[in-house]
Design an enzyme around this catalytic site. Sequence first.
Site, PDB file in Angstrom:
ATOM      1  N   GLU A 154      -4.042  30.232  17.885  1.00 49.42           N
ATOM      2  CA  GLU A 154      -4.824  29.492  18.830  1.00 49.42           C
ATOM      3  C   GLU A 154      -4.920  28.232  18.315  1.00 49.42           C
ATOM      4  O   GLU A 154      -6.224  27.651  18.029  1.00 49.42           O
ATOM      5  CB  GLU A 154      -6.804  29.786  18.460  1.00 49.42           C
ATOM      6  CG  GLU A 154      -7.032  30.161  17.114  1.00 49.42           C
ATOM      7  CD  GLU A 154      -8.378  30.612  17.401  1.00 49.42           C
ATOM      8  OE1 GLU A 154      -9.161  30.299  18.095  1.00 49.42           O
ATOM      9  OE2 GLU A 154      -8.880  32.260  16.802  1.00 49.42           O
TER      10      GLU A 154
ATOM     11  N   TYR B  26      -8.801  18.378  20.324  1.00 51.40           N
ATOM     12  CA  TYR B  26      -9.879  17.934  20.667  1.00 51.40           C
ATOM     13  C   TYR B  26      -9.778  16.291  20.818  1.00 51.40           C
ATOM     14  O   TYR B  26     -10.775  16.028  18.990  1.00 51.40           O
ATOM     15  CB  TYR B  26     -10.933  18.938  19.808  1.00 51.40           C
ATOM     16  CG  TYR B  26     -10.416  19.869  19.693  1.00 51.40           C
ATOM     17  CD1 TYR B  26     -10.355  21.175  20.470  1.00 51.40           C
ATOM     18  CD2 TYR B  26      -9.486  20.546  18.805  1.00 51.40           C
ATOM     19  CE1 TYR B  26     -10.836  22.288  20.788  1.00 51.40           C
ATOM     20  CE2 TYR B  26      -8.742  22.104  17.771  1.00 51.40           C
ATOM     21  CZ  TYR B  26      -9.965  22.530  19.583  1.00 51.40           C
ATOM     22  OH  TYR B  26      -9.636  24.007  19.592  1.00 51.40           O
TER      23      TYR B  26
ATOM     24  N   HIS C  34      -9.504  22.931  12.706  1.00 53.04           N
ATOM     25  CA  HIS C  34      -9.171  24.297  12.452  1.00 53.04           C
ATOM     26  C   HIS C  34      -8.690  25.300  12.183  1.00 53.04           C
ATOM     27  O   HIS C  34      -7.220  24.532  12.047  1.00 53.04           O
ATOM     28  CB  HIS C  34     -10.377  24.791  13.690  1.00 53.04           C
ATOM     29  CG  HIS C  34      -9.392  25.064  14.804  1.00 53.04           C
ATOM     30  ND1 HIS C  34      -8.673  25.679  14.571  1.00 53.04           N
ATOM     31  CD2 HIS C  34      -9.657  24.275  16.230  1.00 53.04           C
ATOM     32  CE1 HIS C  34      -8.124  25.738  16.329  1.00 53.04           C
ATOM     33  NE2 HIS C  34      -8.970  24.949  16.784  1.00 53.04           N
TER      34      HIS C  34
ATOM     35  N   GLU D 215      -5.447  30.447  23.076  1.00 52.74           N
ATOM     36  CA  GLU D 215      -5.585  31.210  21.911  1.00 52.74           C
ATOM     37  C   GLU D 215      -4.975  33.217  22.740  1.00 52.74           C
ATOM     38  O   GLU D 215      -5.361  32.697  23.554  1.00 52.74           O
ATOM     39  CB  GLU D 215      -6.876  31.361  21.852  1.00 52.74           C
ATOM     40  CG  GLU D 215      -7.381  32.803  20.453  1.00 52.74           C
ATOM     41  CD  GLU D 215      -8.742  33.144  20.071  1.00 52.74           C
ATOM     42  OE1 GLU D 215      -9.806  32.071  21.332  1.00 52.74           O
ATOM     43  OE2 GLU D 215      -9.612  33.547  19.485  1.00 52.74           O
TER      44      GLU D 215
ATOM     45  N   ASP E 227     -41.415  41.408  18.237  1.00 54.18           N
ATOM     46  CA  ASP E 227     -40.913  43.113  18.296  1.00 54.18           C
ATOM     47  C   ASP E 227     -39.570  43.781  19.110  1.00 54.18           C
ATOM     48  O   ASP E 227     -40.053  44.599  19.624  1.00 54.18           O
ATOM     49  CB  ASP E 227     -42.438  44.166  18.072  1.00 54.18           C
ATOM     50  CG  ASP E 227     -43.050  44.278  19.485  1.00 54.18           C
ATOM     51  OD1 ASP E 227     -42.337  44.001  20.634  1.00 54.18           O
ATOM     52  OD2 ASP E 227     -43.467  45.055  19.943  1.00 54.18           O
TER      53      ASP E 227
ATOM     54  N   ARG F 201      -7.740  24.562  23.660  1.00 52.11           N
ATOM     55  CA  ARG F 201      -7.025  25.403  23.020  1.00 52.11           C
ATOM     56  C   ARG F 201      -6.748  26.132  23.823  1.00 52.11           C
ATOM     57  O   ARG F 201      -6.627  26.909  24.857  1.00 52.11           O
ATOM     58  CB  ARG F 201      -8.176  25.840  21.998  1.00 52.11           C
ATOM     59  CG  ARG F 201      -7.568  27.477  21.298  1.00 52.11           C
ATOM     60  CD  ARG F 201      -8.755  27.667  20.402  1.00 52.11           C
ATOM     61  NE  ARG F 201     -10.254  28.272  20.436  1.00 52.11           N
ATOM     62  CZ  ARG F 201     -11.614  26.520  21.193  1.00 52.11           C
ATOM     63  NH1 ARG F 201     -11.517  26.102  20.278  1.00 52.11           N
ATOM     64  NH2 ARG F 201     -12.710  27.576  21.514  1.00 52.11           N
TER      65      ARG F 201
ATOM     66  N   ASP G 195     -10.178  38.215  22.093  1.00 53.06           N
ATOM     67  CA  ASP G 195     -10.556  36.966  21.579  1.00 53.06           C
ATOM     68  C   ASP G 195      -9.442  36.179  22.015  1.00 53.06           C
ATOM     69  O   ASP G 195      -8.522  35.943  21.689  1.00 53.06           O
ATOM     70  CB  ASP G 195     -10.611  36.567  20.041  1.00 53.06           C
ATOM     71  CG  ASP G 195     -11.309  35.481  19.792  1.00 53.06           C
ATOM     72  OD1 ASP G 195     -11.238  34.106  20.113  1.00 53.06           O
ATOM     73  OD2 ASP G 195     -11.245  35.157  18.789  1.00 53.06           O
TER      74      ASP G 195
ATOM     75  N   HIS H  30     -17.454  25.273  18.697  1.00 51.06           N
ATOM     76  CA  HIS H  30     -18.368  26.090  18.412  1.00 51.06           C
ATOM     77  C   HIS H  30     -20.099  25.885  19.936  1.00 51.06           C
ATOM     78  O   HIS H  30     -20.580  26.755  19.570  1.00 51.06           O
ATOM     79  CB  HIS H  30     -19.350  27.150  17.414  1.00 51.06           C
ATOM     80  CG  HIS H  30     -18.681  28.279  16.656  1.00 51.06           C
ATOM     81  ND1 HIS H  30     -18.773  27.887  14.899  1.00 51.06           N
ATOM     82  CD2 HIS H  30     -16.941  28.258  16.226  1.00 51.06           C
ATOM     83  CE1 HIS H  30     -17.454  28.535  14.904  1.00 51.06           C
ATOM     84  NE2 HIS H  30     -16.641  28.754  15.616  1.00 51.06           N
TER      85      HIS H  30
ATOM     86  N   HIS I  54      -6.968  34.719  13.036  1.00 49.62           N
ATOM     87  CA  HIS I  54      -7.542  34.840  12.365  1.00 49.62           C
ATOM     88  C   HIS I  54      -7.139  36.078  12.278  1.00 49.62           C
ATOM     89  O   HIS I  54      -6.919  36.621  13.399  1.00 49.62           O
ATOM     90  CB  HIS I  54      -9.587  34.440  12.341  1.00 49.62           C
ATOM     91  CG  HIS I  54      -9.210  34.448  13.586  1.00 49.62           C
ATOM     92  ND1 HIS I  54      -9.403  35.857  14.015  1.00 49.62           N
ATOM     93  CD2 HIS I  54      -9.718  33.707  14.670  1.00 49.62           C
ATOM     94  CE1 HIS I  54      -9.905  35.073  15.415  1.00 49.62           C
ATOM     95  NE2 HIS I  54      -9.831  34.674  15.368  1.00 49.62           N
TER      96      HIS I  54
ATOM     97  N   HIS J  15     -13.338  38.212  13.840  1.00 46.67           N
ATOM     98  CA  HIS J  15     -12.922  37.371  12.015  1.00 46.67           C
ATOM     99  C   HIS J  15     -12.817  38.517  11.322  1.00 46.67           C
ATOM    100  O   HIS J  15     -13.109  38.947  10.459  1.00 46.67           O
ATOM    101  CB  HIS J  15     -13.828  35.918  11.736  1.00 46.67           C
ATOM    102  CG  HIS J  15     -13.544  34.665  13.076  1.00 46.67           C
ATOM    103  ND1 HIS J  15     -14.376  33.752  12.586  1.00 46.67           N
ATOM    104  CD2 HIS J  15     -12.812  34.553  13.983  1.00 46.67           C
ATOM    105  CE1 HIS J  15     -13.923  32.832  13.429  1.00 46.67           C
ATOM    106  NE2 HIS J  15     -13.376  33.137  14.627  1.00 46.67           N
TER     107      HIS J  15
ATOM    108  N   ASP K  40     -13.340  30.266  25.447  1.00 47.94           N
ATOM    109  CA  ASP K  40     -13.003  31.159  24.385  1.00 47.94           C
ATOM    110  C   ASP K  40     -13.929  32.386  24.867  1.00 47.94           C
ATOM    111  O   ASP K  40     -15.421  32.118  24.714  1.00 47.94           O
ATOM    112  CB  ASP K  40     -13.508  30.459  23.434  1.00 47.94           C
ATOM    113  CG  ASP K  40     -13.018  31.396  22.025  1.00 47.94           C
ATOM    114  OD1 ASP K  40     -12.341  32.394  22.614  1.00 47.94           O
ATOM    115  OD2 ASP K  40     -12.830  30.550  21.237  1.00 47.94           O
TER     116      ASP K  40
HETATM  117  N1  GLY Z   1     -13.885  32.787  19.290  1.00 47.57           N
HETATM  118  C1  GLY Z   1     -14.203  32.457  17.999  1.00 47.57           C
HETATM  119  C2  GLY Z   1     -12.165  32.063  17.924  1.00 47.57           C
HETATM  120  O1  GLY Z   1     -11.344  32.085  18.218  1.00 47.57           O
HETATM  121  O2  GLY Z   1     -12.128  32.107  16.639  1.00 47.57           O
HETATM  122 MN    MN Z   2     -10.018  33.567  17.485  1.00 50.19          MN
HETATM  123 MN    MN Z   3     -11.931  32.489  20.513  1.00 52.06          MN
END
Ligand code: GLY
Ligand code: MN
Ligand code: MN
Length: 435
Positions: A379, A383, A345, A409, A33, A407, A266, A237, A349, A356, A254
């Site tokens: 970004e 990899y 990827h 970003e 709960d 990465r 982000d 992820h 975004h 996102h 990240d």
């Molecule tokens: N942290 C999610 C992205 O970079 O899209």
């Molecule tokens: Mn991102």
């Molecule tokens: Mn990110």
Amino acid sequence: MEIYAERRARFLQQLGGAAAVIPAAPLVTHHADCEYPFRQDSDFWYLTGFDEPDAVALFLPHREDAPFVLFVHPKDPTAEVWHGVRCGTEGAVERFGAAVAHPLAELAERLPHYLEGAEGIAFRVGRHPAVEPLVLKAWAQQLDRAPRRGSAALGLVAPCPILHALRLRKGPEELERLREAARISAEAHELARQVTRPGLNERQVQAVIEQHFLEQGARGPAYGSIVAGGDNACVLHYTANNARLRDGDLLLIDAGCSLSDYYNGDITRTFPVNGRFSAEQRELYALVLAAQEAAVATVAPGVTAEAVHLAAVRVLVEGLIGLGLLSGSVDGVVEQVAYRHLYMHRTGHWLGLDVHDVGAYRLGEHPVELEPGMVLTVEPGLYVSDRLPVPEGQPAIEERWKGIGIRIEDDVAVSDRGHDVLTAAALKSLAAMER
Ligand code: GLY
Ligand code: MN
Ligand code: MN
């Protein structure tokens, strides 16, 4: 509150004759709960600024006397002792600008009446299981009555094209909040790099980042922070964040904060755990940085997100061919996506109330062109691991490259003449990543 009223006015105007039903988010069970901290639905928040669960907002262009109606949890001393103070129906009118407000329990009974005279119903199906049956029932009831009343809402339409086009183009007040989220997020990355050393657990670095978010008044992380040492960075992820940081590995972080009004940062940065890049790490870092800077440089009104992506891809592919990690011509590799085992990827975004964020990238055949006020992440990454098969015709990967995940970003606002990197305070040069 004026900002929300302006947004509602724009939304109402664009709805034409349709009535919109926009539900708030419910509380979500964590286990037994116990619930997660409340997170408002971004569409609902954008139009109301009302931060309680389960509420339902009606937008009624056909009702000049009541264009904005809220259904809310009513005041209830016992419930408020357990869960905190509620705004109640009076507060919904006085503080949140509703023309009328009702207790939630009356939604089923009142909804058909409010929908009377609307030409259609704007409601997002499939997302709001508690409200959807009530909307469908109200609509059915209206259709039943139509022969005697003379009219009924004819169709159910999605509010998204209107609402998400509004949310995609940020107002000055939103850009200010995104800048604040970027500031806090960038500071957290700087702190994280300063404390990182071999032997720490990924989670200890996560703690430094998230402590800074909270200290600065943010709600916390905007998404599960990714603190990924070495090969963990090749899991896009990765959120386990529970491995020891090893001398000689890179650390990919990240992470971004979510503010009290839900605007998000982000940011990704990657740097050597021990403060010095190996030769291979340095080559790939310099390449990702060049790709990221090339992609950021393209951001300007009239450019498409696809063009930003391609700018990064071309730099990556050219560099990877030079390093022997890919073979062929740049055009050929790009066309065949023969780099996908190393970069799998997209390059960014939309960013806003959702990390996102909403908003179309294409409208039919036409890619959406960037406009001042849009905010996107840039970004690119690389990899290098055995997780994906090497595409036919591409070279096998030498061991010395494996376990490197990088990465970089940034959050970038499109400005009148070009762009503004909101997250520039998080350093990213090769020199700044070393100590
Ligand atoms: N942290 C999610 C992205 O970079 O899209
Ligand atoms: Mn991102
Ligand atoms: Mn990110």
